[in-house]
Design an enzyme around this catalytic site. Structure first.
Site, mmCIF file in Angstrom:
data_model
loop_
_atom_site.group_PDB
_atom_site.id
_atom_site.type_symbol
_atom_site.label_atom_id
_atom_site.label_comp_id
_atom_site.label_asym_id
_atom_site.label_seq_id
_atom_site.Cartn_x
_atom_site.Cartn_y
_atom_site.Cartn_z
ATOM 1 N N CYS A 174 -52.480 12.927 -6.929
ATOM 2 C CA CYS A 174 -52.228 11.550 -7.042
ATOM 3 C C CYS A 174 -50.636 11.304 -6.662
ATOM 4 C CB CYS A 174 -52.811 10.858 -8.329
ATOM 5 S SG CYS A 174 -52.794 9.243 -8.661
ATOM 6 N N LYS A 228 -53.132 17.960 -13.723
ATOM 7 C CA LYS A 228 -52.132 16.968 -13.395
ATOM 8 C C LYS A 228 -51.372 16.624 -14.423
ATOM 9 C CE LYS A 228 -52.416 11.944 -11.868
ATOM 10 N NZ LYS A 228 -53.353 10.787 -11.718
ATOM 11 N N GLU A 248 -58.387 14.725 -4.915
ATOM 12 C CA GLU A 248 -58.471 14.438 -6.380
ATOM 13 C C GLU A 248 -59.772 13.582 -6.536
ATOM 14 O OE1 GLU A 248 -56.094 11.356 -9.403
ATOM 15 O OE2 GLU A 248 -56.102 11.042 -7.241
#
Length: 519
Positions: free
Chosen positions: A401, A350, A287
């Site tokens: 994440c 995301k 990420e």
């Protein structure tokens, strides 16, 4: 006693992973809330349990401090770290307070309905966890206490997701609490005035044999069923896949500087070329590996594109990508597949953004009071819930994440054709204990979906987990490394992937039927 219960359950979680404690750790909480006639007091006990359990398991959040490198004063940095920790701890604790108050109310309204109480308590706990998993903040579900070590029980998640593990843990603890009640009056409320009081039992710690046997049978049944699911191989491997990963190990406070950007560019470029030489089919980065707004004309991104064009192997790059057709400047936290033609073909945005870190909740109210911790000067927006990460090597299932904690984000990707899991995270500045919890979530996602999972992080722990939850490889934290991972592409659909969490609604329905029957 309540605090002890919270401690026992907390150390059942990674990084301690004393998972057998989870099968008895809730017993003291069951005892106390059943014995407390006041609903408010029982809710307070539940709140206390949550503060201990979530406070210990989420202590790593305080490692947000120091933030002085972002220009935040020392006092404000401490306040931000502590307030973030307290907020998510309170959110989880409020749910347990609701559970404790409800159990006390039901136990003293219908004292003879002991089995129904265990059923209702199990259903309510599962429902609260499912509700919390649809919120912006969720961590430390009871199912995580069994990961990554108790693989037999983890396979129950193939039937109905992580809620199946939570259900058997709460039910077993409830039955044990009934069987080994330390106070005779826990069997029910005091007798009506017109009847003589119930005499105390001569041995208050003597187990109620049928209840104890039921608890033991439930544990054995769960492990036996999980073992059968573990041993069952529905379909052989469809096709092997070789992916390379790069753990860049560039701390956030450094990679947001010009020197850090150059360090990241050099590390990921050299790692990419080394993995290409090892014959991988694609290279995966963490990420925000290149912490820049996506612009093919910028020198750093142009250099990455030239490298991919020269070596001819796709690169899955973590970066900030603009939202197509957005009315204002908006970006997503994205994983892009860069192919040799210089174009981004596959893309995952995301979905579960970090409150305060990537957006401000209720911005119209809080925007003037809270400075965003995001390194961007633009808006980050969440991705769509129905994304498909189509790549040159097949369709993947992606989590970015802390999305690893949200099983509901992985299930639709698997059901739509995802053949393997890739999770990309930063994990800086958090300690190794948090990284081990994150690894536990990846194990859960791999088992419940019957997919191999590759974890790629900036500072660790990167790793590879097979479809049975076995850790094939786990890298060292806080180290720059590359790894060539061989995994399988699978197309099976577990009952959970097909039908979702059907167990929680079933338990709630049975609980309501039992309540109506009593009324």
């Amino acid at each position: 006693m309540v605090a002890l219960s919270g401690v026992l359950m907390a150390i059942a979680l990674p990084p301690w992973s004393l998972w057998p404690l989870a099968w008895v750790g809730l017993v003291p909480l069951w005892w106390v809330v059943r014995a407390t006639p006041q609903v408010g007091l029982a809710a307070a006990y539940g709140l206390l349990w949550g503060l201990v359990y979530y406070g210990i398991s989420l202590a790593w959040i305080t490692h947000l401090h120091p933030l002085m490198w972002m220009g935040v004063p020392w006092g404000s940095s401490v306040a931000i770290a502590l307030s973030s920790w307290l907020f998510i701890v309170l959110w989880g604790s409020v749910c347990i307070a609701v559970w404790g108050g409800a159990i006390a109310w039901a136990a003293h309204r219908w004292p003879s309905r002991r089995f129904w109480l265990v059923l209702a308590g199990t259903a309510l706990w599962c429902a609260l966890e499912a509700l919390r998993n649809h919120s912006p903040l969720d961590w430390s579900p009871l199912s995580l206490t069994q990961s990554p070590n108790n693989l037999w029980i983890l396979h129950l998640s193939r039937l109905s997701g992580p809620g199946a593990i939570t259900a058997i843990l709460v039910a077993t603890n409830g039955l044990l609490a009934l069987a080994f009640s330390p106070v005779p009056t826990l069997l029910g409320s005091p007798s009506p005035p017109s009847h003589p009081p119930t005499p105390p039992l001569p041995y208050p710690l003597l187990p109620r044999r049928p209840l104890a046997l039921m608890a033991i049978a439930l544990v054995l049944l769960g492990h036996t069923l999980g073992a059968l699911l573990y041993a069952h191989e529905a379909v052989p491997a469809d096709q092997a896949l070789t992916l390379g990963l790069i753990q860049g190990n560039v701390p956030t406070r450094e990679k947001l500087t010009p020197q850090g950007v150059n360090q990241a560019l050099e590390g990921y470029t050299s790692g990419y070329r080394a993995l290409v030489a090892q014959g991988v089919e694609a290279v995966v980065t963490p990420e925000g590996a290149l912490p820049q707004l996506w612009n093919p004309n910028s020198p750093q991104i142009a250099a990455i594109l030239r490298t991919v064009e020269q070596d001819g192997v796709p690169l899955w790059l973590g970066t900030f990508a603009p939202v197509p057709g957005a009315g204002r400047q908006q970006y997503t936290q994205s994983l892009l597949e860069i192919r040799p033609d210089g174009q981004a073909h596959g893309r995952y945005d995301k979905v579960q953004l970090v409150p305060l870190g990537e957006y401000v909740p209720f911005e119209a109210v809080l925007g003037r009071l809270i400075s965003r911790l995001s390194p961007l000067d633009s808006y980050l927006v969440p991705g769509a819930a129905d994304q498909r990460f189509e790549t040159s090597v097949g369709q993947g299932v992606v989590g970015v994440c802390y999305e690893s904690a949200y099983s509901r984000l992985f299930r639709p990707q698997v059901s739509s054709g995802g053949e393997f899991i890739v999770t990309a995270s930063n994990n800086d500045p958090y300690p190794v204990g948090m990284m081990r919890q994150h690894h536990g979530f990846d194990v859960l996602r791999a088992v419940e979906s019957d997919r191999w999972a590759l974890r790629v992080t900036n500072t660790g722990l990167s790793g590879l987990v097979d479809h049975h939850g076995r850790t094939v490889w786990l890298g060292e934290p806080h180290t720059y490394l590359i790894h060539r991972a061989e995994l399988e592409r699978r197309q099976t659909l577990t009952p959970y992937i097909r039908w979702g969490d059907w167990l929680t609604p079933l338990l709630l329905g049975l609980g309501v039927l039992g309540w109506r029957d009593r009324r």
